[in-house]
Design a protein around this motif. Structure first.
Motif, PDB file in Angstrom:
ATOM      1  N   UNK A  30      20.094  53.275  63.596  1.00 26.10           N
ATOM      2  CA  UNK A  30      20.136  54.161  62.426  1.00 26.10           C
ATOM      3  C   UNK A  30      21.492  54.141  61.731  1.00 26.10           C
ATOM      4  N   UNK A  31      22.564  54.154  62.477  1.00 23.61           N
ATOM      5  CA  UNK A  31      23.906  54.199  61.880  1.00 23.61           C
ATOM      6  C   UNK A  31      24.182  52.981  61.004  1.00 23.61           C
ATOM      7  N   UNK A  32      23.533  51.861  61.281  1.00 21.71           N
ATOM      8  CA  UNK A  32      23.768  50.643  60.517  1.00 21.71           C
ATOM      9  C   UNK A  32      22.788  50.388  59.392  1.00 21.71           C
ATOM     10  N   UNK A  37      17.046  51.034  53.493  1.00 22.69           N
ATOM     11  CA  UNK A  37      16.341  50.888  54.774  1.00 22.69           C
ATOM     12  C   UNK A  37      15.965  52.247  55.358  1.00 22.69           C
ATOM     13  N   UNK A  38      16.827  53.232  55.190  1.00 21.68           N
ATOM     14  CA  UNK A  38      16.500  54.589  55.650  1.00 21.68           C
ATOM     15  C   UNK A  38      15.285  55.103  54.897  1.00 21.68           C
ATOM     16  N   UNK A  39      15.256  54.881  53.591  1.00 21.58           N
ATOM     17  CA  UNK A  39      14.104  55.310  52.779  1.00 21.58           C
ATOM     18  C   UNK A  39      12.820  54.634  53.265  1.00 21.58           C
ATOM     19  N   UNK A  40      12.889  53.339  53.512  1.00 24.18           N
ATOM     20  CA  UNK A  40      11.706  52.601  53.987  1.00 24.18           C
ATOM     21  C   UNK A  40      11.286  53.087  55.374  1.00 24.18           C
ATOM     22  N   UNK A  41      12.260  53.356  56.227  1.00 24.19           N
ATOM     23  CA  UNK A  41      11.954  53.880  57.560  1.00 24.19           C
ATOM     24  C   UNK A  41      11.220  55.213  57.441  1.00 24.19           C
ATOM     25  N   UNK A  42      11.659  56.059  56.549  1.00 23.39           N
ATOM     26  CA  UNK A  42      10.987  57.343  56.349  1.00 23.39           C
ATOM     27  C   UNK A  42       9.572  57.138  55.818  1.00 23.39           C
ATOM     28  N   UNK A  43       9.363  56.118  54.998  1.00 25.84           N
ATOM     29  CA  UNK A  43       8.003  55.805  54.529  1.00 25.84           C
ATOM     30  C   UNK A  43       7.126  55.365  55.702  1.00 25.84           C
ATOM     31  N   UNK A  44       7.689  54.565  56.592  1.00 21.96           N
ATOM     32  CA  UNK A  44       6.956  54.144  57.794  1.00 21.96           C
ATOM     33  C   UNK A  44       6.573  55.372  58.614  1.00 21.96           C
ATOM     34  N   UNK A  45       7.466  56.346  58.695  1.00 20.63           N
ATOM     35  CA  UNK A  45       7.190  57.551  59.477  1.00 20.63           C
ATOM     36  C   UNK A  45       6.081  58.408  58.870  1.00 20.63           C
ATOM     37  N   UNK A  62       1.221  44.998  58.648  1.00 17.74           N
ATOM     38  CA  UNK A  62       1.402  46.149  57.767  1.00 17.74           C
ATOM     39  C   UNK A  62       0.972  45.851  56.345  1.00 17.74           C
ATOM     40  N   UNK A  63       1.108  44.611  55.900  1.00 14.63           N
ATOM     41  CA  UNK A  63       0.613  44.237  54.588  1.00 14.63           C
ATOM     42  C   UNK A  63       1.419  44.769  53.419  1.00 14.63           C
ATOM     43  N   UNK A  64       2.435  45.573  53.647  1.00 11.96           N
ATOM     44  CA  UNK A  64       3.296  46.103  52.594  1.00 11.96           C
ATOM     45  C   UNK A  64       4.656  45.447  52.757  1.00 11.96           C
ATOM     46  N   UNK A  65       4.976  44.535  51.857  1.00 13.32           N
ATOM     47  CA  UNK A  65       6.208  43.756  51.987  1.00 13.32           C
ATOM     48  C   UNK A  65       7.465  44.618  51.928  1.00 13.32           C
ATOM     49  N   UNK A  66       7.377  45.798  51.339  1.00  9.77           N
ATOM     50  CA  UNK A  66       8.534  46.701  51.308  1.00  9.77           C
ATOM     51  C   UNK A  66       8.825  47.265  52.687  1.00  9.77           C
ATOM     52  N   UNK A  67       7.771  47.506  53.465  1.00 10.54           N
ATOM     53  CA  UNK A  67       7.923  48.136  54.776  1.00 10.54           C
ATOM     54  C   UNK A  67       8.001  47.134  55.918  1.00 10.54           C
ATOM     55  N   UNK A  68       7.558  45.919  55.675  1.00 15.96           N
ATOM     56  CA  UNK A  68       7.499  44.910  56.738  1.00 15.96           C
ATOM     57  C   UNK A  68       8.846  44.663  57.418  1.00 15.96           C
ATOM     58  N   UNK A  69       9.979  44.596  56.692  1.00 13.52           N
ATOM     59  CA  UNK A  69      11.252  44.362  57.393  1.00 13.52           C
ATOM     60  C   UNK A  69      11.607  45.464  58.391  1.00 13.52           C
ATOM     61  N   UNK A  70      11.335  46.707  58.045  1.00 14.87           N
ATOM     62  CA  UNK A  70      11.621  47.810  58.962  1.00 14.87           C
ATOM     63  C   UNK A  70      10.692  47.743  60.169  1.00 14.87           C
ATOM     64  N   UNK A  71       9.428  47.439  59.937  1.00 15.81           N
ATOM     65  CA  UNK A  71       8.483  47.308  61.051  1.00 15.81           C
ATOM     66  C   UNK A  71       8.949  46.204  61.996  1.00 15.81           C
ATOM     67  N   UNK A  73      12.024  45.219  62.449  1.00 18.03           N
ATOM     68  CA  UNK A  73      13.203  45.727  63.155  1.00 18.03           C
ATOM     69  C   UNK A  73      12.796  46.628  64.316  1.00 18.03           C
ATOM     70  N   UNK A  74      11.844  47.510  64.086  1.00 13.40           N
ATOM     71  CA  UNK A  74      11.383  48.418  65.142  1.00 13.40           C
ATOM     72  C   UNK A  74      10.705  47.613  66.258  1.00 13.40           C
ATOM     73  N   UNK A  75       9.897  46.642  65.871  1.00  8.70           N
ATOM     74  CA  UNK A  75       9.229  45.796  66.871  1.00  8.70           C
ATOM     75  C   UNK A  75      10.226  45.083  67.756  1.00  8.70           C
ATOM     76  N   UNK A  76      11.374  44.770  67.229  1.00 11.14           N
ATOM     77  CA  UNK A  76      12.413  44.095  67.994  1.00 11.14           C
ATOM     78  C   UNK A  76      12.895  44.898  69.178  1.00 11.14           C
ATOM     79  N   UNK A  77      12.622  46.194  69.185  1.00 10.73           N
ATOM     80  CA  UNK A  77      13.024  47.072  70.287  1.00 10.73           C
ATOM     81  C   UNK A  77      11.934  47.239  71.332  1.00 10.73           C
ATOM     82  N   UNK A  78      10.807  46.553  71.175  1.00  6.57           N
ATOM     83  CA  UNK A  78       9.723  46.657  72.174  1.00  6.57           C
ATOM     84  C   UNK A  78      10.147  46.059  73.506  1.00  6.57           C
TER      85      UNK A  78
END
Length: 78
Positions: A30-32, A37-45, A62-71, A73-78
């Protein structure tokens, strides 16, 4: 309430798996995040838990190219 606290509250979900994954992402990244990206993360939420889990677990695209990068990033933490 700080922005991080507000977003952390939004990460509380009805599925333990989502709680763990989203909070881990917050703690690590989150700090980085840029303001965009914070806005997109909030949309994902804003997604429903079932849909969000499908996207984050890789079972659905996800099919939404605006949200796909955040998804991704989150998947990278699985």
């Amino acid at each position: 309430m700080s922005e991080l606290d507000r977003v952390r509250w939004q990460c509380r979900r009805g599925m333990l798996e989502l709680d763990l994954l989203l909070h881990r992402f917050l703690d690590r990244h989150f700090a980085g995040l840029t303001p965009d990206e914070v806005k997109r993360f909030e949309e994902v939420l804003c997604l429903q838990d079932g849909d969000l889990w499908q996207f984050l677990s890789g079972r659905a695209d996800i099919g939404d190219e605006r949200l796909a990068p955040i998804v991704r990033m989150i998947r990278g933490d699985l």
